[in-house]
Scaffold this active site. Structure first.
Site, PDB file in Angstrom:
ATOM      1  N   ASP A   1      10.687  97.566  70.656  1.00  0.00           N
ATOM      2  CA  ASP A   1      11.948  98.145  71.126  1.00  0.00           C
ATOM      3  C   ASP A   1      11.726  99.085  72.318  1.00  0.00           C
ATOM      4  O   ASP A   1      10.658  99.674  72.460  1.00  0.00           O
ATOM      5  CB  ASP A   1      12.612  98.910  69.961  1.00  0.00           C
TER       6      ASP A   1
ATOM      7  N   GLY B   1      14.973  98.020  77.461  1.00  0.00           N
ATOM      8  CA  GLY B   1      16.112  98.371  78.313  1.00  0.00           C
ATOM      9  C   GLY B   1      15.955  99.773  78.879  1.00  0.00           C
ATOM     10  O   GLY B   1      16.129  99.999  80.087  1.00  0.00           O
TER      11      GLY B   1
ATOM     12  N   TRP C   1      13.228 101.489  79.239  1.00  0.00           N
ATOM     13  CA  TRP C   1      12.092 101.527  80.177  1.00  0.00           C
ATOM     14  C   TRP C   1      12.566 101.133  81.577  1.00  0.00           C
ATOM     15  O   TRP C   1      12.230 101.779  82.567  1.00  0.00           O
ATOM     16  CB  TRP C   1      11.005 100.564  79.693  1.00  0.00           C
TER      17      TRP C   1
ATOM     18  N   SER D   1      19.207  88.820  64.524  1.00  0.00           N
ATOM     19  CA  SER D   1      20.476  88.102  64.330  1.00  0.00           C
ATOM     20  C   SER D   1      21.654  88.932  64.859  1.00  0.00           C
ATOM     21  O   SER D   1      22.725  88.400  65.107  1.00  0.00           O
ATOM     22  CB  SER D   1      20.667  87.738  62.856  1.00  0.00           C
ATOM     23  N   GLU D   2      21.432  90.221  65.071  1.00  0.00           N
ATOM     24  CA  GLU D   2      22.494  91.090  65.611  1.00  0.00           C
ATOM     25  C   GLU D   2      22.465  91.154  67.139  1.00  0.00           C
ATOM     26  O   GLU D   2      23.409  91.644  67.757  1.00  0.00           O
ATOM     27  CB  GLU D   2      22.360  92.507  65.038  1.00  0.00           C
ATOM     28  N   ASN D   3      21.360  90.683  67.749  1.00  0.00           N
ATOM     29  CA  ASN D   3      21.257  90.788  69.213  1.00  0.00           C
ATOM     30  C   ASN D   3      22.211  89.853  69.967  1.00  0.00           C
ATOM     31  O   ASN D   3      22.412  90.008  71.172  1.00  0.00           O
ATOM     32  CB  ASN D   3      19.806  90.567  69.680  1.00  0.00           C
ATOM     33  N   TRP D   4      22.848  88.909  69.245  1.00  0.00           N
ATOM     34  CA  TRP D   4      23.882  88.074  69.885  1.00  0.00           C
ATOM     35  C   TRP D   4      25.051  88.937  70.336  1.00  0.00           C
ATOM     36  O   TRP D   4      25.864  88.511  71.160  1.00  0.00           O
ATOM     37  CB  TRP D   4      24.413  87.021  68.906  1.00  0.00           C
TER      38      TRP D   4
ATOM     39  N   ARG E   1       7.225 100.518  65.001  1.00  0.00           N
ATOM     40  CA  ARG E   1       8.414 100.385  65.847  1.00  0.00           C
ATOM     41  C   ARG E   1       8.234 101.271  67.065  1.00  0.00           C
ATOM     42  O   ARG E   1       8.013 102.475  66.940  1.00  0.00           O
ATOM     43  CB  ARG E   1       9.696 100.790  65.110  1.00  0.00           C
TER      44      ARG E   1
ATOM     45  N   ARG F   1      14.323 103.321  62.431  1.00  0.00           N
ATOM     46  CA  ARG F   1      15.081 102.466  61.519  1.00  0.00           C
ATOM     47  C   ARG F   1      14.458 101.077  61.488  1.00  0.00           C
ATOM     48  O   ARG F   1      13.644 100.726  62.343  1.00  0.00           O
ATOM     49  CB  ARG F   1      16.563 102.413  61.911  1.00  0.00           C
TER      50      ARG F   1
ATOM     51  N   GLU G   1       3.006 100.574  55.421  1.00  0.00           N
ATOM     52  CA  GLU G   1       2.926 101.890  56.064  1.00  0.00           C
ATOM     53  C   GLU G   1       3.762 101.837  57.336  1.00  0.00           C
ATOM     54  O   GLU G   1       3.616 100.922  58.151  1.00  0.00           O
ATOM     55  CB  GLU G   1       1.456 102.224  56.401  1.00  0.00           C
TER      56      GLU G   1
HETATM   57  C1  IPE Z   1      15.642  95.541  67.088  1.00  0.00           C
HETATM   58  O1  IPE Z   1      15.927  96.237  68.257  1.00  0.00           O
HETATM   59  C2  IPE Z   1      15.472  94.088  67.378  1.00  0.00           C
HETATM   60  C3  IPE Z   1      14.397  93.714  68.282  1.00  0.00           C
HETATM   61  C4  IPE Z   1      13.482  94.509  68.801  1.00  0.00           C
HETATM   62  C5  IPE Z   1      14.312  92.334  68.585  1.00  0.00           C
HETATM   63  P1  IPE Z   1      17.401  96.670  68.639  1.00  0.00           P
HETATM   64  O2  IPE Z   1      17.297  97.483  69.879  1.00  0.00           O
HETATM   65  O3  IPE Z   1      18.301  95.493  68.688  1.00  0.00           O
HETATM   66  O4  IPE Z   1      17.807  97.584  67.392  1.00  0.00           O
HETATM   67  P2  IPE Z   1      18.986  98.623  67.220  1.00  0.00           P
HETATM   68  O5  IPE Z   1      20.266  97.925  67.571  1.00  0.00           O
HETATM   69  O6  IPE Z   1      18.743  99.760  68.151  1.00  0.00           O
HETATM   70  O7  IPE Z   1      18.903  99.066  65.790  1.00  0.00           O
HETATM   71  C1  IPE Z   2      14.033  95.448  72.584  1.00  0.00           C
HETATM   72  O1  IPE Z   2      14.369  96.284  73.636  1.00  0.00           O
HETATM   73  C2  IPE Z   2      14.136  93.992  72.945  1.00  0.00           C
HETATM   74  C3  IPE Z   2      15.228  93.278  72.265  1.00  0.00           C
HETATM   75  C4  IPE Z   2      16.027  93.773  71.370  1.00  0.00           C
HETATM   76  C5  IPE Z   2      15.425  91.895  72.634  1.00  0.00           C
HETATM   77  P1  IPE Z   2      15.855  96.740  73.849  1.00  0.00           P
HETATM   78  O2  IPE Z   2      16.539  95.775  74.749  1.00  0.00           O
HETATM   79  O3  IPE Z   2      16.533  96.978  72.559  1.00  0.00           O
HETATM   80  O4  IPE Z   2      15.647  98.117  74.623  1.00  0.00           O
HETATM   81  P2  IPE Z   2      16.488  99.438  74.413  1.00  0.00           P
HETATM   82  O5  IPE Z   2      16.388  99.797  72.968  1.00  0.00           O
HETATM   83  O6  IPE Z   2      17.893  99.155  74.834  1.00  0.00           O
HETATM   84  O7  IPE Z   2      15.807 100.423  75.306  1.00  0.00           O
HETATM   85 MG    MG Z   3      16.750  98.599  71.356  1.00  0.00          MG
END
Ligand code: IPE
Ligand code: IPE
Ligand code: MG
Length: 262
Positions: free
Chosen positions: A28, A31, A33, A74-77, A193, A199, A212
């Site tokens: 994570d 974005g 970065w 599954s929520e990234n859609w 993470r 989370r 852990e």
């Molecule tokens: C979790 O990251 C999923 C992946 C890294 C693929 P998210 O950035 O989508 O998680 P939330 O929405 O902040 O919990």
């Molecule tokens: C994780 O990075 C990659 C994916 C969820 C695909 P993010 O895109 O969630 O980056 P942040 O959390 O917005 O910085």
């Molecule tokens: Mg993120």
């Protein structure tokens, strides 16, 4: 019934090795970065592929047997259409460019999740990569894509119900675990993470029971060999008790096991 190759952490005391056998990572912070550098968010995803390559190499060097990474939930859609489509293209491009290296390093690749909504071209590429590397045994790399922990538990229950209709009394933790998408792997020893959030975001809900947990503010594109070694060092400093007391670990490292409760 599917038999689990590994001991479940709630039903016994799994063997814990000096180097985690299984590391699971939520990659994570891509974005943020990019935004910090006044670049579009997707530039962070592209840079994140370099981090993954370095982490895979480090895991190979350290003798990690299973590396499981969360690439798309599954929520990234729910993200903007352009970002989702960039991620799909990046997935295709990276699979094409990295597959040869993965195979050369004797890594077995699996893509874990509900592949149904993906484009045919991507699904074909995934199947090709899995078939090519199916005989490799040095390390298991699992990429979770359109994966969700709740989806996984539900699909496991559906499979069990279909295999033995009406026999829910016979269900056990082992039989459920044996139907999960990652049924070939022991439960993660170390969960990492990046990106500062503390989370689980619907990652391996079932299997994280006794993992852990390690959270770092480092953003995924900044994460590499040194950062992974720090996480492993933190893991090595922990006392994994699996419900027992510290004293028991000294006097009776192997047991006693938990009673059969399910
Ligand atoms: C979790 O990251 C999923 C992946 C890294 C693929 P998210 O950035 O989508 O998680 P939330 O929405 O902040 O919990
Ligand atoms: C994780 O990075 C990659 C994916 C969820 C695909 P993010 O895109 O969630 O980056 P942040 O959390 O917005 O910085
Ligand atoms: Mg993120």
């Amino acid at each position: 019934m599917v038999r689990l190759p590994f001991l479940s952490s709630t039903r016994g005391v799994p063997e814990a090795a000096e180097v985690p056998r299984h590391i699971a990572i939520i990659m994570d912070g891509n974005g943020r970065w990019a935004r910090k550098r006044l670049m579009p968010r997707v530039a962070g995803h592209a840079k994140g592929v370099d981090s993954l390559r370095e982490v895979i190499r480090t895991c190979l060097d350290r003798g990690v047997e299973y590396l499981t990474v969360f690439a798309f939930s599954s929520e990234n859609w729910r993200r903007p259409k352009d970002e989702v489509s960039f991620l799909m293209q990046l997935f295709i491009k990276s699979l094409k460019s990295e597959l040869e290296r993965i195979h050369r390093n004797h890594i077995r690749l699996r893509v874990v999740g509900d592949l149904a909504p993906f484009d045919e071209a991507l699904v074909n590429l995934i199947h090709e990569g899995e078939a090519l590397t199916a005989g490799n045994t040095r390390m298991n790399l699992s990429i979770c894509a359109n994966y969700g922990g709740r989806w996984d538990i539900l699909q496991a229950m559906r499979k069990m119900a279909a295999e033995a209709p009406g026999q829910t009394e016979a269900w056990s933790e082992e039989s459920l675990a044996g139907h999960l998408a990652l049924n070939f792997a022991p439960e993660p020893d170390l969960f990492i993470r990046t990106g500062g959030e503390q989370r689980v975001s619907n990652f391996l809900l079932w299997q994280l029971a006794y993992s852990e947990l390690y959270f770092t503010d480092k953003l995924w594109p900044e994460f590499g060999e040194a950062a992974l070694d720090e996480a492993i060092a933190s893991y090595q400093s922990r006392e994994r008790r699996f419900g027992r007391t510290s004293e028991q670990l000294v006097s009776d490292p192997a047991g006693p096991a938990a009673p059969d409760h399910a």
